[in-house]
Design a protein around this motif. Structure first.
Motif, PDB file in Angstrom:
ATOM      1  N   ASP A   1       0.832  -1.214   0.000  1.00 57.90           N
ATOM      2  CA  ASP A   1       0.000   0.000   0.000  1.00 57.90           C
ATOM      3  C   ASP A   1       0.861   1.256   0.000  1.00 57.90           C
ATOM      4  OD1 ASP A   1      -2.384  -1.341  -0.105  1.00 57.90           O
ATOM      5  OD2 ASP A   1      -2.807  -1.215   2.045  1.00 57.90           O
TER       6      ASP A   1
ATOM      7  N   THR B   1      -3.097  -5.930  -6.757  1.00 58.18           N
ATOM      8  CA  THR B   1      -3.523  -5.342  -5.484  1.00 58.18           C
ATOM      9  C   THR B   1      -4.788  -4.516  -5.650  1.00 58.18           C
ATOM     10  OG1 THR B   1      -1.200  -5.235  -4.788  1.00 58.18           O
ATOM     11  CG2 THR B   1      -2.779  -3.912  -3.546  1.00 58.18           C
ATOM     12  N   LEU B   2      -4.820  -3.673  -6.669  1.00 59.05           N
ATOM     13  CA  LEU B   2      -5.975  -2.798  -6.870  1.00 59.05           C
ATOM     14  C   LEU B   2      -7.186  -3.564  -7.394  1.00 59.05           C
ATOM     15  CD1 LEU B   2      -4.227   0.382  -8.315  1.00 59.05           C
ATOM     16  CD2 LEU B   2      -5.104   0.011  -5.997  1.00 59.05           C
TER      17      LEU B   2
ATOM     18  N   ALA C   1      -7.950  -6.534  -6.326  1.00 54.45           N
ATOM     19  CA  ALA C   1      -8.494  -7.173  -5.122  1.00 54.45           C
ATOM     20  C   ALA C   1      -9.174  -6.167  -4.207  1.00 54.45           C
ATOM     21  CB  ALA C   1      -7.379  -7.895  -4.371  1.00 54.45           C
ATOM     22  N   HIS C   2      -8.637  -4.940  -4.184  1.00 52.59           N
ATOM     23  CA  HIS C   2      -9.187  -3.882  -3.328  1.00 52.59           C
ATOM     24  C   HIS C   2      -9.315  -2.600  -4.150  1.00 52.59           C
ATOM     25  CE1 HIS C   2      -8.643  -6.484   0.143  1.00 52.59           C
ATOM     26  NE2 HIS C   2      -7.400  -6.711  -0.250  1.00 52.59           N
ATOM     27  N   PRO C   3     -10.285  -2.541  -5.074  1.00 54.94           N
ATOM     28  CA  PRO C   3     -10.391  -1.389  -5.981  1.00 54.94           C
ATOM     29  C   PRO C   3     -10.721  -0.104  -5.241  1.00 54.94           C
ATOM     30  CG  PRO C   3     -12.277  -2.865  -6.233  1.00 54.94           C
ATOM     31  CD  PRO C   3     -11.307  -3.572  -5.364  1.00 54.94           C
ATOM     32  N   ASP C   4     -10.043   0.976  -5.638  1.00 55.11           N
ATOM     33  CA  ASP C   4     -10.297   2.281  -5.028  1.00 55.11           C
ATOM     34  C   ASP C   4     -10.353   3.398  -6.068  1.00 55.11           C
ATOM     35  OD1 ASP C   4      -7.653   2.613  -5.758  1.00 55.11           O
ATOM     36  OD2 ASP C   4      -6.866   2.711  -3.708  1.00 55.11           O
TER      37      ASP C   4
ATOM     38  N   THR D   1      -1.525 -13.589  -3.471  1.00 53.80           N
ATOM     39  CA  THR D   1      -2.965 -13.565  -3.710  1.00 53.80           C
ATOM     40  C   THR D   1      -3.731 -14.131  -2.509  1.00 53.80           C
ATOM     41  OG1 THR D   1      -2.694 -15.663  -4.931  1.00 53.80           O
ATOM     42  CG2 THR D   1      -2.820 -13.642  -6.240  1.00 53.80           C
TER      43      THR D   1
ATOM     44  N   LEU E   1      -3.650 -11.378   0.161  1.00 58.20           N
ATOM     45  CA  LEU E   1      -4.615 -10.329  -0.163  1.00 58.20           C
ATOM     46  C   LEU E   1      -6.029 -10.737   0.226  1.00 58.20           C
ATOM     47  CD1 LEU E   1      -3.699  -8.943  -3.710  1.00 58.20           C
ATOM     48  CD2 LEU E   1      -3.722  -7.658  -1.559  1.00 58.20           C
ATOM     49  N   ALA E   2      -6.337 -12.012  -0.001  1.00 56.30           N
ATOM     50  CA  ALA E   2      -7.687 -12.501   0.284  1.00 56.30           C
ATOM     51  C   ALA E   2      -7.954 -12.599   1.783  1.00 56.30           C
ATOM     52  CB  ALA E   2      -7.904 -13.856  -0.385  1.00 56.30           C
TER      53      ALA E   2
END
Length: 243
Positions: free
Chosen positions: A137, A198-199, A201-204, A239, A242-243
Protein backbone atom coordinates in the motif's frame (compact mmCIF):
# COMPACT_ATOMS: atom_id res chain seq x y z
CA UNK A 1 17.17 -18.85 26.12
CA UNK A 2 16.74 -15.16 26.85
CA UNK A 3 16.30 -12.79 23.91
CA UNK A 4 16.52 -9.01 23.86
CA UNK A 5 14.42 -7.94 20.87
CA UNK A 6 15.35 -4.38 19.97
CA UNK A 7 12.50 -2.89 17.99
CA UNK A 8 10.34 -5.55 19.61
CA UNK A 9 7.10 -3.57 19.42
CA UNK A 10 7.06 -3.15 15.62
CA UNK A 11 5.56 -5.16 12.76
CA UNK A 12 8.16 -7.94 12.80
CA UNK A 13 9.46 -7.49 16.34
CA UNK A 14 6.12 -8.01 18.05
CA UNK A 15 5.56 -11.25 16.14
CA UNK A 16 9.09 -12.48 16.88
CA UNK A 17 8.57 -11.84 20.60
CA UNK A 18 5.27 -13.73 20.54
CA UNK A 19 6.71 -16.70 18.66
CA UNK A 20 9.80 -17.02 20.86
CA UNK A 21 7.77 -16.83 24.07
CA UNK A 22 5.30 -19.40 22.72
CA UNK A 23 8.26 -21.71 22.08
CA UNK A 24 9.23 -21.53 25.76
CA UNK A 25 11.95 -18.89 25.57
CA UNK A 26 12.06 -15.54 27.33
CA UNK A 27 11.85 -12.78 24.76
CA UNK A 28 11.76 -9.19 26.01
CA UNK A 29 10.72 -6.36 23.64
CA UNK A 30 12.70 -3.13 23.77
CA UNK A 31 12.00 0.16 22.01
CA UNK A 32 11.85 3.88 22.67
CA UNK A 33 8.48 3.29 24.33
CA UNK A 34 10.17 0.99 26.88
CA UNK A 35 13.01 3.45 27.54
CA UNK A 36 15.64 2.14 25.12
CA UNK A 37 17.29 4.63 22.75
CA UNK A 38 19.78 3.01 20.40
CA UNK A 39 21.19 6.36 19.24
CA UNK A 40 21.91 7.91 22.64
CA UNK A 41 22.59 4.50 24.20
CA UNK A 42 20.03 5.01 26.95
CA UNK A 43 18.76 1.70 28.34
CA UNK A 44 21.05 -0.52 26.26
CA UNK A 45 23.01 -1.92 29.20
CA UNK A 46 19.78 -2.92 30.91
CA UNK A 47 18.42 -4.47 27.70
CA UNK A 48 21.55 -6.53 26.96
CA UNK A 49 22.21 -7.65 30.53
CA UNK A 50 21.41 -11.34 30.88
CA UNK A 51 20.50 -11.81 27.22
CA UNK A 52 21.85 -14.80 25.31
CA UNK A 53 20.74 -13.31 21.98
CA UNK A 54 20.17 -9.75 20.77
CA UNK A 55 17.82 -9.35 17.79
CA UNK A 56 17.96 -5.89 16.22
CA UNK A 57 14.82 -5.10 14.22
CA UNK A 58 15.00 -1.32 14.42
CA UNK A 59 14.76 0.82 11.32
CA UNK A 60 15.95 4.23 10.26
CA UNK A 61 13.29 6.96 10.48
CA UNK A 62 14.33 8.17 7.01
CA UNK A 63 15.36 6.51 3.75
CA UNK A 64 17.82 9.22 2.70
CA UNK A 65 21.53 9.70 3.38
CA UNK A 66 20.84 10.24 7.10
CA UNK A 67 20.06 6.53 7.35
CA UNK A 68 23.80 5.81 7.07
CA UNK A 69 24.49 7.65 10.32
CA UNK A 70 21.51 5.98 11.98
CA UNK A 71 22.74 2.45 11.28
CA UNK A 72 26.38 3.29 12.01
CA UNK A 73 25.63 4.81 15.41
CA UNK A 74 22.97 2.31 16.44
CA UNK A 75 25.07 -0.73 15.54
CA UNK A 76 28.16 0.62 17.30
CA UNK A 77 26.10 1.20 20.46
CA UNK A 78 24.30 -2.14 20.33
CA UNK A 79 27.43 -4.16 19.65
CA UNK A 80 29.28 -2.46 22.48
CA UNK A 81 26.48 -3.31 24.90
CA UNK A 82 26.24 -6.88 23.58
CA UNK A 83 29.98 -7.49 23.96
CA UNK A 84 30.04 -5.95 27.44
CA UNK A 85 27.31 -8.30 28.66
CA UNK A 86 28.56 -11.48 26.99
CA UNK A 87 25.80 -11.84 24.40
CA UNK A 88 26.47 -14.99 22.36
CA UNK A 89 24.49 -14.25 19.19
CA UNK A 90 23.47 -11.02 17.41
CA UNK A 91 20.80 -11.14 14.68
CA UNK A 92 19.67 -8.46 12.24
CA UNK A 93 17.02 -8.35 9.51
CA UNK A 94 18.18 -7.02 6.15
CA UNK A 95 17.09 -7.05 2.50
CA UNK A 96 17.74 -9.53 -0.32
CA UNK A 97 20.03 -7.88 -2.87
CA UNK A 98 20.83 -4.97 -0.55
CA UNK A 99 24.45 -4.82 -1.70
CA UNK A 100 23.43 -4.70 -5.38
CA UNK A 101 21.67 -1.31 -5.37
CA UNK A 102 24.28 1.30 -4.39
CA UNK A 103 22.19 4.01 -6.05
CA UNK A 104 19.75 3.93 -3.11
CA UNK A 105 20.94 5.62 0.10
CA UNK A 106 18.83 3.35 2.30
CA UNK A 107 20.19 0.17 0.70
CA UNK A 108 23.74 1.41 1.14
CA UNK A 109 22.91 2.09 4.79
CA UNK A 110 21.56 -1.43 5.30
CA UNK A 111 24.65 -2.87 3.61
CA UNK A 112 26.76 -0.81 6.02
CA UNK A 113 24.77 -2.27 8.92
CA UNK A 114 25.62 -5.77 7.69
CA UNK A 115 29.30 -4.90 7.34
CA UNK A 116 29.50 -3.47 10.86
CA UNK A 117 27.89 -6.60 12.29
CA UNK A 118 30.16 -8.97 10.35
CA UNK A 119 33.27 -7.08 11.49
CA UNK A 120 32.07 -6.83 15.09
CA UNK A 121 32.97 -8.76 18.24
CA UNK A 122 29.79 -10.86 18.61
CA UNK A 123 28.89 -14.05 16.66
CA UNK A 124 26.14 -13.10 14.24
CA UNK A 125 23.43 -14.01 11.77
CA UNK A 126 21.88 -11.89 9.02
CA UNK A 127 18.40 -12.68 7.72
CA UNK A 128 17.81 -11.07 4.32
CA UNK A 129 14.16 -10.89 3.25
CA UNK A 130 12.51 -9.79 0.03
CA UNK A 131 9.94 -6.95 0.05
CA UNK A 132 7.15 -7.28 2.62
CA UNK A 133 3.62 -7.80 1.31
CA UNK A 134 2.47 -5.37 4.01
CA UNK A 135 4.40 -2.53 2.34
CA UNK A 136 2.52 -2.69 -0.96
CA UNK A 137 0.00 0.00 0.00
CA UNK A 138 2.82 2.39 0.84
CA UNK A 139 4.58 1.54 -2.43
CA UNK A 140 1.43 2.42 -4.34
CA UNK A 141 1.00 5.70 -2.47
CA UNK A 142 4.55 6.89 -3.27
CA UNK A 143 3.81 7.25 -6.98
CA UNK A 144 0.08 8.02 -6.97
CA UNK A 145 -1.07 11.17 -8.72
CA UNK A 146 -4.83 11.53 -8.79
CA UNK A 147 -6.25 8.23 -10.00
CA UNK A 148 -2.99 7.07 -11.59
CA UNK A 149 -0.25 4.98 -9.98
CA UNK A 150 3.05 4.92 -11.88
CA UNK A 151 5.15 1.83 -11.23
CA UNK A 152 8.22 0.30 -12.87
CA UNK A 153 8.30 -3.32 -14.00
CA UNK A 154 10.99 -4.17 -11.42
CA UNK A 155 10.79 -7.88 -10.47
CA UNK A 156 9.87 -8.42 -6.81
CA UNK A 157 9.21 -11.57 -4.79
CA UNK A 158 7.00 -10.43 -1.90
CA UNK A 159 6.99 -12.19 1.46
CA UNK A 160 4.47 -12.00 4.31
CA UNK A 161 5.60 -10.45 7.61
CA UNK A 162 4.39 -13.58 9.39
CA UNK A 163 6.82 -15.69 7.36
CA UNK A 164 9.64 -13.20 7.99
CA UNK A 165 9.07 -13.37 11.74
CA UNK A 166 9.10 -17.18 11.59
CA UNK A 167 12.49 -17.09 9.89
CA UNK A 168 13.96 -14.53 12.29
CA UNK A 169 12.79 -16.52 15.32
CA UNK A 170 14.20 -19.75 13.86
CA UNK A 171 17.60 -18.26 13.04
CA UNK A 172 17.85 -16.50 16.39
CA UNK A 173 17.09 -19.74 18.23
CA UNK A 174 19.93 -21.58 16.47
CA UNK A 175 23.68 -21.29 16.35
CA UNK A 176 25.15 -18.13 14.78
CA UNK A 177 25.37 -18.49 11.00
CA UNK A 178 28.41 -16.22 10.67
CA UNK A 179 26.74 -15.34 7.41
CA UNK A 180 23.42 -14.74 5.66
CA UNK A 181 20.13 -16.58 5.28
CA UNK A 182 18.03 -15.38 2.34
CA UNK A 183 14.25 -15.73 2.53
CA UNK A 184 11.60 -14.91 -0.08
CA UNK A 185 7.97 -15.41 -0.98
CA UNK A 186 7.02 -18.13 -3.48
CA UNK A 187 6.15 -15.96 -6.49
CA UNK A 188 7.91 -13.31 -8.61
CA UNK A 189 5.91 -10.39 -10.04
CA UNK A 190 6.85 -7.27 -11.97
CA UNK A 191 6.00 -4.41 -9.59
CA UNK A 192 3.51 -2.86 -12.02
CA UNK A 193 1.65 -6.19 -12.25
CA UNK A 194 1.73 -6.49 -8.46
CA UNK A 195 0.09 -3.08 -8.27
CA UNK A 196 -2.67 -4.15 -10.67
CA UNK A 197 -3.30 -7.36 -8.70
CA UNK A 198 -3.52 -5.34 -5.48
CA UNK A 199 -5.98 -2.80 -6.87
CA UNK A 200 -8.09 -5.50 -8.52
CA UNK A 201 -8.49 -7.17 -5.12
CA UNK A 202 -9.19 -3.88 -3.33
CA UNK A 203 -10.39 -1.39 -5.98
CA UNK A 204 -10.30 2.28 -5.03
CA UNK A 205 -10.60 3.99 -8.40
CA UNK A 206 -6.88 4.03 -9.15
CA UNK A 207 -5.20 2.32 -12.09
CA UNK A 208 -1.56 1.43 -12.74
CA UNK A 209 0.55 2.80 -15.57
CA UNK A 210 3.93 1.21 -16.26
CA UNK A 211 6.68 3.79 -15.84
CA UNK A 212 10.22 2.49 -15.45
CA UNK A 213 11.41 5.86 -14.13
CA UNK A 214 8.90 6.07 -11.26
CA UNK A 215 9.54 5.64 -7.56
CA UNK A 216 12.16 4.05 -5.36
CA UNK A 217 12.43 0.80 -7.31
CA UNK A 218 13.20 2.50 -10.61
CA UNK A 219 16.87 2.51 -9.55
CA UNK A 220 16.94 -1.29 -9.33
CA UNK A 221 18.54 -3.09 -12.27
CA UNK A 222 17.46 -6.60 -13.25
CA UNK A 223 16.18 -9.13 -10.74
CA UNK A 224 18.57 -8.43 -7.85
CA UNK A 225 15.67 -8.09 -5.37
CA UNK A 226 14.39 -11.61 -6.04
CA UNK A 227 15.47 -14.85 -4.36
CA UNK A 228 19.01 -16.12 -4.69
CA UNK A 229 19.47 -19.86 -5.48
CA UNK A 230 20.10 -20.62 -1.80
CA UNK A 231 17.00 -18.81 -0.55
CA UNK A 232 14.48 -20.39 1.79
CA UNK A 233 11.06 -20.02 0.13
CA UNK A 234 8.20 -19.08 2.43
CA UNK A 235 4.73 -20.61 1.95
CA UNK A 236 2.39 -17.60 1.81
CA UNK A 237 1.34 -16.51 -1.69
CA UNK A 238 0.50 -12.87 -2.33
CA UNK A 239 -2.97 -13.56 -3.71
CA UNK A 240 -3.81 -15.66 -0.63
CA UNK A 241 -2.48 -12.94 1.65
CA UNK A 242 -4.61 -10.33 -0.16
CA UNK A 243 -7.69 -12.50 0.28
Amino acid sequence: MRFAVIGGTGLIGSQVVRKLNAAGHEAVPHSQSTGVDIISGQGLDEAAAGADVVINLTNSPTFDEASLDFFRTSMDNLLAAAEKHGVRHFVILSIVGVDQVPELDYYRAKALQEDILAAGPVPYSIVRATQFMEFMDATLSWTTSGDTVRLPATPLQPIAAEDVSDAVAEVASGNPLQGIRNIAGPDVFPLDELGRITLAAHPDGRSVVTDNTAGLFAAVQGDVLTARPDAHIAPTRYTDWLA
